[in-house]
Design a protein around this motif. Structure first.
Motif, PDB file in Angstrom:
ATOM      1  N   MET A   9       0.721  -1.184   0.128  1.00 12.80           N
ATOM      2  CA  MET A   9       0.047   0.037  -0.025  1.00 12.80           C
ATOM      3  C   MET A   9       1.010   1.145  -0.060  1.00 12.80           C
ATOM      4  N   THR A  10       2.010   1.287   0.834  1.00 18.75           N
ATOM      5  CA  THR A  10       2.774   2.276   0.826  1.00 18.75           C
ATOM      6  C   THR A  10       3.396   2.532  -0.442  1.00 18.75           C
ATOM      7  N   ARG A  11       3.824   1.700  -1.177  1.00 18.07           N
ATOM      8  CA  ARG A  11       4.402   1.823  -2.624  1.00 18.07           C
ATOM      9  C   ARG A  11       3.302   2.342  -3.623  1.00 18.07           C
ATOM     10  N   GLY A  57       1.012   4.832  -3.531  1.00 17.59           N
ATOM     11  CA  GLY A  57       0.759   6.163  -3.705  1.00 17.59           C
ATOM     12  C   GLY A  57       1.994   6.752  -4.626  1.00 17.59           C
ATOM     13  N   ALA A  58       3.064   6.078  -4.649  1.00 19.79           N
ATOM     14  CA  ALA A  58       4.417   6.553  -5.152  1.00 19.79           C
ATOM     15  C   ALA A  58       4.625   6.369  -6.815  1.00 19.79           C
ATOM     16  N   GLY A  59       3.541   6.539  -7.797  1.00 24.77           N
ATOM     17  CA  GLY A  59       3.786   6.460  -9.083  1.00 24.77           C
ATOM     18  C   GLY A  59       3.636   5.132  -9.455  1.00 24.77           C
ATOM     19  N   VAL A  60       3.057   4.287  -9.013  1.00 20.45           N
ATOM     20  CA  VAL A  60       2.623   2.941  -9.406  1.00 20.45           C
ATOM     21  C   VAL A  60       1.260   2.888 -10.329  1.00 20.45           C
ATOM     22  N   ILE A  99      -6.100  -7.847  -3.325  1.00 21.86           N
ATOM     23  CA  ILE A  99      -5.329  -6.765  -3.889  1.00 21.86           C
ATOM     24  C   ILE A  99      -6.235  -5.890  -4.894  1.00 21.86           C
ATOM     25  N   GLN A 100      -6.816  -6.479  -5.663  1.00 16.72           N
ATOM     26  CA  GLN A 100      -7.592  -5.611  -6.491  1.00 16.72           C
ATOM     27  C   GLN A 100      -8.609  -4.694  -6.071  1.00 16.72           C
ATOM     28  N   PRO A 121      -9.646   1.543  -5.504  1.00 13.97           N
ATOM     29  CA  PRO A 121      -9.883   2.999  -4.979  1.00 13.97           C
ATOM     30  C   PRO A 121      -8.847   3.994  -5.205  1.00 13.97           C
ATOM     31  N   LEU A 122      -7.552   3.498  -5.243  1.00  8.12           N
ATOM     32  CA  LEU A 122      -6.365   4.412  -5.505  1.00  8.12           C
ATOM     33  C   LEU A 122      -6.071   4.475  -6.706  1.00  8.12           C
TER      34      LEU A 122
END
Lengths: 200, 200
Positions: A128-130, A132-135, A155-156, A161-162
């Motif tokens: 989850m942390t990752r 947010g960073a351009g994935v 996981i889907q 939502p992100l």
């Protein structure tokens, strides 16, 4: 634990490994006892070293000596695509294809409520942390088992939502296999996952 | 040896064990990496301990922590009968029958000229030393294989000049087996080794 006889203690320690029964454990123990000291020393030093030196990559949870691991620290790999695997052998299998140039994320397990493995037991927080960073895309490459599918779905639901695209590796008849011997579930999957070959 | 990666080193160390291939070795290594530290520690401590504490009994060459071993130091066992076995698991198999109350001698191998194993590689000198000291009978319990038979014959030739009776454990159809499925060599042995049941 309370076992005092060193030979029996070794047999019990071997028997705790997966796929090793009492008889195989005894065979391994007596092999080591009869073998050159060097063989036994290399084995126990390797076990001690691996437990001492190998840790989880703080980014992708791969097993690694250096943190971050060689995949996370490789600037030539595409950080916008993350392939989620159950285990390090799974990661290695995908890496062997030579087709994937993104990054990885290792869960170290799958959801298995019957065995008491819930979301908190997997390395999902790190994933989850990752996100947010351009994935842009998460490729879920858990095994095509009941638990692997459930984990993929979980996981889907975290990714959608992100705004992160989630994909699943294809299931179907393996290359080189004979339809006659393929199991029904695999064949059903292969039918359901059929793709257009062009034409009208 | 030159392997620097700790995980690969551990996989190679496991793969050196008998009956463990590359894939099983990798599975064991990743199991230990994922498992509780305690599991790995118990295994490597058990290996180190066994190599440190276990030595050959100076009388019978059994693997033991105390020298002489528990069989050689047991005054209730009959030192006049010595059962010669190839290996410690062989000794344990005979001990499990509960029928043998003599002493043992462990060869740690059998004569195998093709593999370069000659009489000097077995613990025959220790056996010869014992034969002078009140041994009446040597029961040769090597396996009924080509090498085991050759070794039995060799031991018989050592014992006879010293006036020590040499016997060989019986070969034949195992109890509970079906003649239909017994191999020819076993059946021939069973026929040749037939015994009188009484009668005229």
């Amino acid at each position: 634990m309370a076992e005092r006889d060193p030979i029996r203690r070794l047999v019990q320690a071997f028997a705790r490994l997966p796929g090793i029964g009492e008889k195989t454990a005894a065979r391994l123990a007596f092999f080591l006892l009869d073998a050159d000291d060097r063989v036994a020393r290399e084995l126990y030093e390797a076990i001690a070293e691996v437990k001492q030196k190998i840790r989880l990559c703080s980014i992708c949870c791969n097993l690694t000596e250096a943190d971050p691991c060689r995949f996370c620290s490789d600037p030539r790999r595409d950080g916008r695509v993350v392939c989620v695997v159950e285990s390090v052998p799974g990661l290695m299998a995908i890496e062997r294809t030579g087709e994937f140039r993104g990054r990885y994320h290792v869960l170290h397990g799958v959801l298995a409520p019957l065995d008491g493995v819930g979301p908190d037991d997997l390395h999902l927080r790190e994933l989850m942390t990752r996100l947010g960073a351009g994935v842009d895309e998460v490729i879920v490459a858990t095994n095509p088992s009941v638990e692997g599918e459930a984990t993929a779905l979980y996981i889907q639901r975290l990714c959608t939502p992100l705004g992160v695209r989630t994909t699943r590796i294809a299931s179907g008849v393996p290359i080189g296999a004979d339809l006659e011997y393929a199991d029904q579930v695999t064949l059903s999957r292969a039918l359901a996952g059929r793709r257009d070959m062009g034409g009208p």
